[in-house]
Design an enzyme around this catalytic site. Sequence first.
Site, PDB file in Angstrom:
ATOM      1  N   HIS A   1     -14.778 -13.917 -39.633  1.00  0.00           N
ATOM      2  CA  HIS A   1     -13.950 -14.711 -38.705  1.00  0.00           C
ATOM      3  C   HIS A   1     -13.407 -13.691 -37.714  1.00  0.00           C
ATOM      4  O   HIS A   1     -12.721 -12.734 -38.115  1.00  0.00           O
ATOM      5  CB  HIS A   1     -12.821 -15.410 -39.486  1.00  0.00           C
ATOM      6  CG  HIS A   1     -11.894 -16.249 -38.651  1.00  0.00           C
ATOM      7  ND1 HIS A   1     -11.630 -17.580 -38.937  1.00  0.00           N
ATOM      8  CD2 HIS A   1     -11.136 -15.955 -37.567  1.00  0.00           C
ATOM      9  CE1 HIS A   1     -10.764 -18.066 -38.059  1.00  0.00           C
ATOM     10  NE2 HIS A   1     -10.447 -17.087 -37.223  1.00  0.00           N
TER      11      HIS A   1
ATOM     12  N   CYS B   1     -13.817 -19.849 -45.367  1.00  0.00           N
ATOM     13  CA  CYS B   1     -13.326 -18.692 -44.606  1.00  0.00           C
ATOM     14  C   CYS B   1     -11.871 -18.373 -44.959  1.00  0.00           C
ATOM     15  O   CYS B   1     -10.982 -19.197 -44.767  1.00  0.00           O
ATOM     16  CB  CYS B   1     -13.467 -18.955 -43.112  1.00  0.00           C
ATOM     17  SG  CYS B   1     -12.715 -17.664 -42.102  1.00  0.00           S
TER      18      CYS B   1
ATOM     19  N   GLY C   1     -19.079  -2.545 -39.438  1.00  0.00           N
ATOM     20  CA  GLY C   1     -18.115  -2.497 -40.538  1.00  0.00           C
ATOM     21  C   GLY C   1     -17.328  -3.782 -40.732  1.00  0.00           C
ATOM     22  O   GLY C   1     -16.279  -3.775 -41.379  1.00  0.00           O
TER      23      GLY C   1
ATOM     24  N   HIS D   1     -11.739 -11.126 -35.535  1.00  0.00           N
ATOM     25  CA  HIS D   1     -10.372 -10.596 -35.605  1.00  0.00           C
ATOM     26  C   HIS D   1     -10.330  -9.225 -34.955  1.00  0.00           C
ATOM     27  O   HIS D   1     -11.334  -8.514 -34.896  1.00  0.00           O
ATOM     28  CB  HIS D   1      -9.885 -10.496 -37.056  1.00  0.00           C
ATOM     29  CG  HIS D   1     -10.798  -9.708 -37.954  1.00  0.00           C
ATOM     30  ND1 HIS D   1     -11.957 -10.236 -38.494  1.00  0.00           N
ATOM     31  CD2 HIS D   1     -10.734  -8.415 -38.395  1.00  0.00           C
ATOM     32  CE1 HIS D   1     -12.557  -9.309 -39.227  1.00  0.00           C
ATOM     33  NE2 HIS D   1     -11.845  -8.199 -39.177  1.00  0.00           N
TER      34      HIS D   1
ATOM     35  N   CYS E   1      -9.528 -18.662 -41.940  1.00  0.00           N
ATOM     36  CA  CYS E   1      -9.230 -20.068 -41.631  1.00  0.00           C
ATOM     37  C   CYS E   1      -8.156 -20.589 -42.585  1.00  0.00           C
ATOM     38  O   CYS E   1      -7.260 -21.330 -42.173  1.00  0.00           O
ATOM     39  CB  CYS E   1     -10.475 -20.934 -41.748  1.00  0.00           C
ATOM     40  SG  CYS E   1     -11.595 -20.832 -40.330  1.00  0.00           S
TER      41      CYS E   1
ATOM     42  N   THR F   1     -16.187  -7.031 -42.428  1.00  0.00           N
ATOM     43  CA  THR F   1     -16.259  -7.560 -43.791  1.00  0.00           C
ATOM     44  C   THR F   1     -15.789  -8.999 -43.890  1.00  0.00           C
ATOM     45  O   THR F   1     -16.054  -9.656 -44.893  1.00  0.00           O
ATOM     46  CB  THR F   1     -15.429  -6.699 -44.774  1.00  0.00           C
ATOM     47  OG1 THR F   1     -14.062  -6.695 -44.351  1.00  0.00           O
ATOM     48  CG2 THR F   1     -15.944  -5.266 -44.837  1.00  0.00           C
TER      49      THR F   1
ATOM     50  N   HIS G   1      -8.147  -5.599 -35.170  1.00  0.00           N
ATOM     51  CA  HIS G   1      -7.157  -4.777 -35.861  1.00  0.00           C
ATOM     52  C   HIS G   1      -6.277  -4.133 -34.793  1.00  0.00           C
ATOM     53  O   HIS G   1      -6.794  -3.476 -33.888  1.00  0.00           O
ATOM     54  CB  HIS G   1      -7.835  -3.641 -36.632  1.00  0.00           C
ATOM     55  CG  HIS G   1      -8.764  -4.087 -37.712  1.00  0.00           C
ATOM     56  ND1 HIS G   1      -8.435  -4.017 -39.046  1.00  0.00           N
ATOM     57  CD2 HIS G   1     -10.026  -4.594 -37.671  1.00  0.00           C
ATOM     58  CE1 HIS G   1      -9.455  -4.455 -39.780  1.00  0.00           C
ATOM     59  NE2 HIS G   1     -10.431  -4.811 -38.963  1.00  0.00           N
TER      60      HIS G   1
HETATM   61  P1  AMP Z   1     -13.049  -6.041 -41.180  1.00  0.00           P
HETATM   62  O1  AMP Z   1     -13.493  -5.166 -42.307  1.00  0.00           O
HETATM   63  O2  AMP Z   1     -13.008  -5.394 -39.856  1.00  0.00           O
HETATM   64  O3  AMP Z   1     -13.815  -7.349 -41.189  1.00  0.00           O
HETATM   65  O4  AMP Z   1     -11.523  -6.388 -41.480  1.00  0.00           O
HETATM   66  C1  AMP Z   1     -11.120  -7.264 -42.466  1.00  0.00           C
HETATM   67  C2  AMP Z   1      -9.707  -6.888 -42.821  1.00  0.00           C
HETATM   68  O5  AMP Z   1      -9.112  -8.009 -43.440  1.00  0.00           O
HETATM   69  C3  AMP Z   1      -9.572  -5.722 -43.788  1.00  0.00           C
HETATM   70  O6  AMP Z   1      -8.814  -4.676 -43.178  1.00  0.00           O
HETATM   71  C4  AMP Z   1      -8.848  -6.321 -44.986  1.00  0.00           C
HETATM   72  O7  AMP Z   1      -7.901  -5.441 -45.541  1.00  0.00           O
HETATM   73  C5  AMP Z   1      -8.188  -7.538 -44.385  1.00  0.00           C
HETATM   74  N1  AMP Z   1      -7.941  -8.652 -45.279  1.00  0.00           N
HETATM   75  C6  AMP Z   1      -8.826  -9.252 -46.121  1.00  0.00           C
HETATM   76  N2  AMP Z   1      -8.253 -10.282 -46.749  1.00  0.00           N
HETATM   77  C7  AMP Z   1      -6.973 -10.352 -46.297  1.00  0.00           C
HETATM   78  C8  AMP Z   1      -5.866 -11.209 -46.564  1.00  0.00           C
HETATM   79  N3  AMP Z   1      -5.950 -12.226 -47.445  1.00  0.00           N
HETATM   80  N4  AMP Z   1      -4.698 -10.970 -45.912  1.00  0.00           N
HETATM   81  C9  AMP Z   1      -4.599  -9.954 -45.047  1.00  0.00           C
HETATM   82  N5  AMP Z   1      -5.604  -9.124 -44.734  1.00  0.00           N
HETATM   83  C10 AMP Z   1      -6.777  -9.308 -45.360  1.00  0.00           C
END
Ligand code: AMP
Length: 115
Positions: free
Chosen positions: A99, A5, A94, A101, A8, A96, A103
């Site tokens: 884990h 992850c 949506g 989170h 993580c 991706t 926004h």
């Molecule tokens: P979601 O699509 O809602 O799962 O959001 C995942 C978010 O994680 C996306 O907006 C990506 O730009 C962000 N993301 C993915 N990898 C990283 C990373 N290493 N550091 C910061 N943000 C990331």
Amino acid sequence: MSQECIFCKIAAKQIPAQIVYEDEQMLVFRDLNPVAPEHVLLIPKRHIPSLRKMAAEDQPAVNAVMAAVPQVANLLGLTEAGFRLVTNTGEDGGQTVGHLHWHLMGGRKMTWPPG
Ligand code: AMP
């Protein structure tokens, strides 16, 4: 911790991120691909795959994330103008990264409905 992850790994400081807030249970860092002038991700340090898969023992970590929202908004200077808090869940939602989170986005006027 889940070994595969990415969030993580960020929580464990194994890969870098621009951290803006941290406490025992949660971490806030800047999104790599911001969609607003201010765009951070709030995560519980504990690996919870999504809102679909929350267990009772996950609740303190989730509560900690929610409780920190006003402070994080204030740190980013968004308290007065407002902001949007979003959790994408599952494929149709949506999501991706698997884990949990949130926004937190601000610094511009948001539109509704979302795409
Ligand atoms: P979601 O699509 O809602 O799962 O959001 C995942 C978010 O994680 C996306 O907006 C990506 O730009 C962000 N993301 C993915 N990898 C990283 C990373 N290493 N550091 C910061 N943000 C990331």
